[in-house]
Design a protein around this motif. Structure first.
Motif, PDB file in Angstrom:
ATOM      1  N   TRP A  95       0.811  -1.206   0.000  1.00 27.82           N
ATOM      2  CA  TRP A  95       0.000   0.000   0.000  1.00 27.82           C
ATOM      3  C   TRP A  95       0.853   1.269   0.000  1.00 27.82           C
ATOM      4  CZ3 TRP A  95      -3.669  -1.844   4.487  1.00 27.82           C
ATOM      5  CH2 TRP A  95      -4.465  -2.896   4.020  1.00 27.82           C
ATOM      6  N   LYS A  96       0.331   2.281  -0.653  1.00 31.05           N
ATOM      7  CA  LYS A  96       0.962   3.601  -0.612  1.00 31.05           C
ATOM      8  C   LYS A  96       0.572   4.254   0.706  1.00 31.05           C
ATOM      9  CE  LYS A  96       1.468   7.860  -3.281  1.00 31.05           C
ATOM     10  NZ  LYS A  96       0.997   8.611  -4.482  1.00 31.05           N
ATOM     11  N   MET A  97       1.550   4.455   1.566  1.00 34.00           N
ATOM     12  CA  MET A  97       1.255   4.844   2.944  1.00 34.00           C
ATOM     13  C   MET A  97       0.638   6.237   3.059  1.00 34.00           C
ATOM     14  SD  MET A  97       1.649   2.311   4.740  1.00 34.00           S
ATOM     15  CE  MET A  97       2.296   0.658   4.530  1.00 34.00           C
ATOM     16  N   THR A  98       0.922   7.112   2.144  1.00 34.10           N
ATOM     17  CA  THR A  98       0.296   8.442   2.197  1.00 34.10           C
ATOM     18  C   THR A  98      -1.217   8.315   1.991  1.00 34.10           C
ATOM     19  OG1 THR A  98       0.883   8.725  -0.142  1.00 34.10           O
ATOM     20  CG2 THR A  98       2.335   9.741   1.503  1.00 34.10           C
ATOM     21  N   VAL A 100      -2.966   5.615   2.711  1.00 34.93           N
ATOM     22  CA  VAL A 100      -3.478   4.939   3.904  1.00 34.93           C
ATOM     23  C   VAL A 100      -3.686   5.936   5.041  1.00 34.93           C
ATOM     24  CG1 VAL A 100      -2.904   3.270   5.705  1.00 34.93           C
ATOM     25  CG2 VAL A 100      -2.513   2.682   3.316  1.00 34.93           C
ATOM     26  N   ASP A 120       6.687  -3.045   3.232  1.00 31.09           N
ATOM     27  CA  ASP A 120       6.373  -1.616   3.185  1.00 31.09           C
ATOM     28  C   ASP A 120       6.386  -0.978   4.568  1.00 31.09           C
ATOM     29  OD1 ASP A 120       4.202  -3.224   3.697  1.00 31.09           O
ATOM     30  OD2 ASP A 120       2.813  -2.166   2.375  1.00 31.09           O
ATOM     31  N   PHE A 121       6.344  -1.772   5.635  1.00 29.73           N
ATOM     32  CA  PHE A 121       6.517  -1.242   6.980  1.00 29.73           C
ATOM     33  C   PHE A 121       7.977  -1.349   7.424  1.00 29.73           C
ATOM     34  CE2 PHE A 121       1.977  -2.051   6.916  1.00 29.73           C
ATOM     35  CZ  PHE A 121       1.464  -0.965   7.596  1.00 29.73           C
ATOM     36  N   HIS A 124      10.278   1.408   6.968  1.00 31.50           N
ATOM     37  CA  HIS A 124      10.179   2.559   7.879  1.00 31.50           C
ATOM     38  C   HIS A 124      10.599   2.202   9.306  1.00 31.50           C
ATOM     39  CE1 HIS A 124       8.009   5.014   4.900  1.00 31.50           C
ATOM     40  NE2 HIS A 124       7.372   3.893   4.574  1.00 31.50           N
ATOM     41  N   ILE A 314       5.324   5.377  10.394  1.00 29.69           N
ATOM     42  CA  ILE A 314       5.055   6.011   9.107  1.00 29.69           C
ATOM     43  C   ILE A 314       4.372   7.338   9.393  1.00 29.69           C
ATOM     44  CG2 ILE A 314       4.911   3.860   7.794  1.00 29.69           C
ATOM     45  CD1 ILE A 314       1.874   4.014   8.013  1.00 29.69           C
TER      46      ILE A 314
END
Length: 351
Positions: A95-98, A100, A120-121, A124, A314
């Protein structure tokens, strides 16, 4: 890909069905923390519980339960009670964290028990850790054989010796894997509170928080095939000498709150009750006991494996999490430096 936000009270049967389907086949999601029952119970105890839904072509691709603590900050569902965090989703999802964070309506999400396989975590993260596990696949005797090969071949013999000594001095031992005795449960909570007071101070006793007590009580009463509370007790004669409260899913017992009466410390009742839990968990068809994050001696002695975890944050803008990571590393550097050692000695002298 579409993100949306609902409250836990809006989890309808179809979403729950698809949530359970997302868990199927992924060993990591065998943990009871990823069962929707844990999220529902957290939502009953805290009004700030939310669930992020990810959908594509009207199919649920992922769910991520959390607490919207403020308009700025969100934390994992269950807060500091959560030993496993993050979304339940298809392996192909990244997922694109922005996006989310925008849907979550917050700017910062911190995590400290995130499985490292979430790339993706992990990107970070600023710290890595692990959660030690007992592999019960094949039954208890197979586990003991694995343990003997990997760790301490004499551990279970020592445990058996302590069981005999306890029984001889204090009366016949009686172990119950899933007790419903309220008095024993309350004794465990009292013992854990006293432990918090001794080690970190009464102000940090989590059992003084209403939402924590409500969650644990609901978990204690839960008794479904895929999710249940587990109060295990060890008596010598008529005296409760050790207990453990945790929860289980279809396959995993999460070892959560162990306690023993320090009067019997010389006989290691904490090790005795863990060994008994391993033996009886295997009989119930459970294939793993998860001991949670940390490298305490008893975990290292009993574990035959571990799950990799990470800690980080994040944020939007990303600079917030970057600054937090920098602050953490600076503190760690100071702690390990000669100046940090001198400051610790100075504080100990003043104390």
């Amino acid at each position: 890909m579409k993100f949306s936000l609902i409250q836990t009270s809006e989890l309808d049967p179809e979403v729950l069905r698809q949530w359970m389907a997302l868990r199927h086949g992924n060993v990591m999601y065998d943990s009871p923390y990823y069962h929707p029952a844990f999220t529902t119970i957290a939502g009953n105890a805290r009004a700030d519980a939310r669930v992020l839904l990810c959908e594509e072509n009207n199919h649920l691709m992922g769910v991520w339960p959390f607490h919207a603590e403020t308009a700025f900050r969100a934390v994992s569902i269950g807060g500091f009670l959560s030993d496993y965090q993050g979304p339940v989703r298809l392996p192909s999802q990244h997922w694109k964290m922005t996006d989310v964070l925008k849907t979550m309506q917050c700017r910062h999400f911190g995590f400290n028990h995130m499985p490292s396989e979430f790339a993706d975590f992990k990107h970070h993260a600023w710290i890595e850790s692990q959660s030690h596990t007992l592999d019960l696949t094949g039954g208890y005797e197979t586990y003991v054989q694995r343990l003997s090969e990997k760790r301490d071949a004499s551990l279970m013999k020592k445990v058996a010796t302590n069981e005999r000594k306890l029984a001889k001095k204090y009366g016949e031992l009686r172990f119950e894997m899933q007790s419903s005795d309220l008095a024993d449960y309350q004794a465990l909570l009292k013992g854990k509170s006293q432990q918090f007071e001794r080690t970190v101070g009464a102000a940090h006793d989590i059992f003084r928080l209403d939402w924590v007590c409500q969650m644990l009580e609901e978990i204690r009463l839960a008794n479904e095939p895929g999710f249940a509370g587990m109060l295990s007790t060890l008596h010598a004669g008529d005296t409760l000498i050790a207990a453990h409260f945790g929860m289980r899913s279809e396959k995993v017992l999460h070892y959560w709150f162990p306690w023993y009466d320090t009067t019997y410390a010389e006989f290691s009742p904490g090790l005795v009750i863990l060994a008994q839990c391993a033996k009886h968990a295997a009989l119930l068809g459970l294939t793993s006991i998860d001991l949670g994050r940390g490298d305490q001696a008893y975990k290292l002695r009993f574990a035959t494996g571990a799950n990799a975890l990470c800690e980080g944050a994040i944020s939007s803008p990303a600079l917030l999490a970057t600054a937090q990571a920098g602050l953490y590393h600076s503190k760690q550097f100071l702690k390990q430096s000669s100046l940090g050692q001198q400051l610790r000695k100075l504080r100990q002298t003043k104390a």
